[in-house]
Design a protein around this motif. Structure first.
Motif, mmCIF file in Angstrom:
data_model
loop_
_atom_site.group_PDB
_atom_site.id
_atom_site.type_symbol
_atom_site.label_atom_id
_atom_site.label_comp_id
_atom_site.label_asym_id
_atom_site.label_seq_id
_atom_site.Cartn_x
_atom_site.Cartn_y
_atom_site.Cartn_z
ATOM 1 N N ALA A 172 0.910 -1.283 -0.031
ATOM 2 C CA ALA A 172 -0.057 0.027 0.076
ATOM 3 C C ALA A 172 0.850 1.528 0.095
ATOM 4 O O ALA A 172 0.680 2.307 -0.916
ATOM 5 C CB ALA A 172 -1.008 0.133 1.118
ATOM 6 N N ASN A 173 1.989 1.302 0.796
ATOM 7 C CA ASN A 173 2.679 2.494 0.838
ATOM 8 C C ASN A 173 3.634 2.518 -0.560
ATOM 9 O O ASN A 173 3.612 3.776 -0.986
ATOM 10 C CB ASN A 173 3.929 2.301 2.153
ATOM 11 C CG ASN A 173 3.239 2.595 3.394
ATOM 12 O OD1 ASN A 173 2.170 3.141 3.468
ATOM 13 N ND2 ASN A 173 3.977 2.211 4.260
ATOM 14 N N ALA A 174 4.033 1.663 -1.111
ATOM 15 C CA ALA A 174 4.534 1.672 -2.555
ATOM 16 C C ALA A 174 3.587 2.337 -3.277
ATOM 17 O O ALA A 174 3.733 3.296 -4.366
ATOM 18 C CB ALA A 174 4.858 0.438 -2.890
ATOM 19 N N GLU A 220 -6.493 4.322 -0.832
ATOM 20 C CA GLU A 220 -7.575 3.708 0.174
ATOM 21 C C GLU A 220 -8.739 3.345 -0.496
ATOM 22 O O GLU A 220 -9.109 2.329 -0.139
ATOM 23 C CB GLU A 220 -7.849 4.795 1.303
ATOM 24 C CG GLU A 220 -8.719 4.358 2.465
ATOM 25 C CD GLU A 220 -8.756 5.584 3.468
ATOM 26 O OE1 GLU A 220 -8.509 5.332 4.410
ATOM 27 O OE2 GLU A 220 -9.434 6.671 3.148
ATOM 28 N N ASP A 221 -9.115 4.345 -1.457
ATOM 29 C CA ASP A 221 -10.444 3.735 -2.194
ATOM 30 C C ASP A 221 -10.185 2.619 -2.887
ATOM 31 O O ASP A 221 -10.940 1.676 -3.161
ATOM 32 C CB ASP A 221 -11.117 4.946 -3.071
ATOM 33 C CG ASP A 221 -11.355 6.175 -2.289
ATOM 34 O OD1 ASP A 221 -11.600 5.949 -1.226
ATOM 35 O OD2 ASP A 221 -11.407 7.172 -3.197
ATOM 36 N N ASP A 222 -9.151 2.498 -3.491
ATOM 37 C CA ASP A 222 -8.570 1.435 -4.504
ATOM 38 C C ASP A 222 -8.363 0.133 -3.671
ATOM 39 O O ASP A 222 -9.049 -1.072 -4.197
ATOM 40 C CB ASP A 222 -7.268 1.600 -5.099
ATOM 41 C CG ASP A 222 -6.985 0.570 -6.126
ATOM 42 O OD1 ASP A 222 -8.055 0.114 -6.908
ATOM 43 O OD2 ASP A 222 -5.809 0.065 -6.265
ATOM 44 N N LEU A 223 -7.763 0.044 -2.469
ATOM 45 C CA LEU A 223 -7.537 -1.149 -1.533
ATOM 46 C C LEU A 223 -8.430 -1.571 -0.533
ATOM 47 O O LEU A 223 -8.661 -2.640 -0.020
ATOM 48 C CB LEU A 223 -6.137 -1.136 -0.828
ATOM 49 C CG LEU A 223 -4.853 -0.804 -1.928
ATOM 50 C CD1 LEU A 223 -3.669 -0.513 -1.143
ATOM 51 C CD2 LEU A 223 -4.741 -1.914 -2.856
ATOM 52 N N PHE A 225 -9.009 -0.507 2.448
ATOM 53 C CA PHE A 225 -8.605 -0.355 3.988
ATOM 54 C C PHE A 225 -8.109 0.846 4.355
ATOM 55 O O PHE A 225 -7.683 1.648 3.361
ATOM 56 C CB PHE A 225 -7.807 -1.753 4.481
ATOM 57 C CG PHE A 225 -6.559 -1.645 3.392
ATOM 58 C CD1 PHE A 225 -5.437 -0.663 3.751
ATOM 59 C CD2 PHE A 225 -6.173 -2.868 2.736
ATOM 60 C CE1 PHE A 225 -4.218 -0.890 3.118
ATOM 61 C CE2 PHE A 225 -4.986 -2.870 2.086
ATOM 62 C CZ PHE A 225 -3.962 -2.183 2.385
ATOM 63 N N GLU A 226 -8.046 1.449 5.628
ATOM 64 C CA GLU A 226 -7.893 2.639 5.960
ATOM 65 C C GLU A 226 -6.359 2.944 5.738
ATOM 66 O O GLU A 226 -5.526 2.052 6.172
ATOM 67 C CB GLU A 226 -8.247 2.776 7.419
ATOM 68 C CG GLU A 226 -8.272 4.185 7.784
ATOM 69 C CD GLU A 226 -8.634 4.284 9.279
ATOM 70 O OE1 GLU A 226 -9.032 3.493 10.239
ATOM 71 O OE2 GLU A 226 -8.503 5.418 9.905
ATOM 72 N N ILE A 227 -6.244 4.088 4.971
ATOM 73 C CA ILE A 227 -4.683 4.575 5.229
ATOM 74 C C ILE A 227 -4.672 5.917 5.382
ATOM 75 O O ILE A 227 -5.627 6.616 5.224
ATOM 76 C CB ILE A 227 -4.206 4.379 3.597
ATOM 77 C CG1 ILE A 227 -4.508 3.136 2.990
ATOM 78 C CG2 ILE A 227 -2.666 4.871 3.741
ATOM 79 C CD1 ILE A 227 -3.631 2.793 1.647
ATOM 80 N N ARG A 228 -4.116 6.443 6.408
ATOM 81 C CA ARG A 228 -3.834 7.704 6.868
ATOM 82 C C ARG A 228 -2.461 8.221 6.689
ATOM 83 O O ARG A 228 -1.735 7.715 5.932
ATOM 84 C CB ARG A 228 -4.104 7.653 8.426
ATOM 85 C CG ARG A 228 -5.723 7.589 8.547
ATOM 86 C CD ARG A 228 -6.211 7.320 10.030
ATOM 87 N NE ARG A 228 -6.218 8.473 10.767
ATOM 88 C CZ ARG A 228 -6.409 8.160 12.296
ATOM 89 N NH1 ARG A 228 -6.769 7.271 12.715
ATOM 90 N NH2 ARG A 228 -6.114 9.487 13.073
ATOM 91 N N PHE A 229 -2.060 9.427 7.119
ATOM 92 C CA PHE A 229 -0.537 9.799 6.903
ATOM 93 C C PHE A 229 -0.203 10.372 8.121
ATOM 94 O O PHE A 229 -0.887 10.845 9.147
ATOM 95 C CB PHE A 229 -0.580 10.646 5.603
ATOM 96 C CG PHE A 229 -0.913 11.944 5.474
ATOM 97 C CD1 PHE A 229 -2.264 12.143 5.073
ATOM 98 C CD2 PHE A 229 -0.050 12.857 5.754
ATOM 99 C CE1 PHE A 229 -2.891 13.491 4.933
ATOM 100 C CE2 PHE A 229 -0.568 14.308 5.401
ATOM 101 C CZ PHE A 229 -1.702 14.457 4.823
#
Ligand SMILES: O=C(O)[C@@H](CO)OP(=O)(O)O
Ligand SMILES: [Mg+2]
Length: 399
Positions: A172-174, A220-223, A225-229
């Motif tokens: 996800a980070n990549a 986040e929309d694509d995967l 699950f929650e991604i923040r920063f």
């Protein structure tokens, strides 16, 4: 069986092309461990001393190696690290260099694990470790001391907090890193990379916040699950004459606290490292009081992995999290002491790389061994992916 029979030291390259110290430790029954010291660019004022590698190696050969070879067991990390401290004789490893010390300390841990036939994370963390994995904080956009003419804030870090596995988090980070590049392209902004492989565009911090927010939401929309920063502001590097310098603009310490608190709410930041100068315990405490219920306020240059500085911070409530960098303090035992003191006081310990790194993977094991909620070790680029790929392997091994 784990008695040390040889310690060899050499100069190797780090990711910036600078020399650093690598150590090989051998034991009586053929156990082998190799580790290399990383190196910071935005170093804290109170870090243990990194000597020029040639000096560090010569001093360690003279003072430390005789106290280790045939004297100490690699399986007994406390004993190894006490021998290093004894050989050095100073508080901050200014005699043998924290770079020699940490390379030997980590190499001995690996040799100890090798003899025991256990993975390093298990040797360091015990039989019950390997259940939980840290969320990788991935450096996506950055500047400060890591790239010229880029953002003032040193690091904008993706945090895939909802990832179902460490492997999905790493990928996800990549993806956020790749998406940020597309957004920069769409905006017609060229970007080189900084020391840690993050994009280093000549944009304002404000624009970097927008790009980061968009990249994180898209992925986040694509995967699903929650991604923040989050951020590493590395504010000590901006602090001069009592104010924080953002290019031509300045902020007073009170304005800096207001600014960071606003950004935490506006962007729902999950993590903020070094928001204030390394001597401003009170400012840290005020900010933690204001936003510490909804984000991690992490001390890197503030605490420098040092239990004395951490104790002072605990007394005044200066943060709710500490960054752990073994080379800031010189040995794994010292780093573990800082983790333990933090967790006894309800603080999170986040394990971290340095901006100058090698292919050494010790910190991936350290993060699993200490049950760290986060590991900060970049997103792409070989010396960063070495740790991230090791985390994926550990998760496979532990399954
Ligand atoms: O400030 C930091 O947290 C680190 C790593 O990202 O940078 P450096 O190693 O240059 O201190
Ligand atoms: Mg930092």
């Amino acid at each position: 069986m784990t008695r040390i029979t040889s310690v060899s030291l050499r100069r190797v390259l780090d990711s910036r092309g600078n020399p650093t110290v690598e150590a090989d430790v051998l034991t009586e029954s053929g156990g082998f461990g190799r580790a290399a010291a990383p190196s910071g660019a935005s170093t804290g004022e109170y870090e243990a001393i990194e000597l020029p590698p040639t000096e560090a190696i010569a001093a360690a050969r003279r003072h430390a190696v005789p106290r280790l070879v045939d004297e100490v067991y690699a399986g007994n990390q406390r004993e190894v690290d006490a021998a290093l401290r004894g050989a050095d004789g100073t508080e901050n490893f200014s005699e043998i260099g924290a770079n020699s010390a940490v390379a030997i300390s980590m190499a001995a841990a690996k040799a100890g694990a090798d003899v025991l036939g256990a993975p390093l994370y298990q040797h360091l963390g015990g039989a019950f470790r390997g259940e939980n994995f840290p969320t990788p904080l991935g450096n996506v956009i950055g500047g400060g001391e890591h790239a010229k003419e880029a953002t003032n804030i040193q690091e904008f870090l993706a945090a895939p907090v909802g990832a179902p596995s460490v492997s999905e988090a790493v990928f996800a980070n990549a993806q956020v890193h790749a998406r940020a590049s597309e957004i920069l392209d769409e905006r017609g902004i060229p970007a080189a990379k900084g020391d840690e492989g993050a994009w280093a565009p000549a944009v304002s911090d404000e624009e970097a916040f927008e790009i980061m927010d968009e990249a994180v939401s898209d992925v986040e929309d694509d995967l699903g699950f929650e991604i923040r920063f989050g951020l590493d502001i590395a504010a000590s590097e901006m602090f001069e004459d009592g104010v924080y310098h953002y290019g031509d603009e300045t902020k007073t310490p009170d304005e800096q606290i207001d600014y960071v608190a606003e950004m935490v709410d506006e962007y729902d930041l999950v993590y903020v490292e070094d928001p204030l100068d390394e001597n401003d315990y009170e400012g840290f405490a005020e900010l933690t009081d204001r936003v510490g219920d909804r984000t991690l306020i992490c001390g890197d240059d503030l605490f420098v992995t040092n239990v004395d500085r951490l104790s002072e911070g605990i007394d005044v409530g200066a943060a709710n999290s500490i960054l752990i960098k073994p080379n800031q303090i010189g040995t794994l035992s010292d780093a573990f002491d800082a983790v333990e003191l933090a967790s006894r006081n309800g603080m999170d310990a986040v394990i971290s790389h340095r901006s100058g790194e090698t292919e050494d993977t010790t910190i991936a094991h350290l993060a699993v061994a200490t049950d760290a909620p986060f590991i900060k070790t970049g997103t792409v680029q070989g010396e960063r992916t070495a740790k991230l790929n090791e985390l994926i392997r550990i998760a496979d091994d532990a399954a």
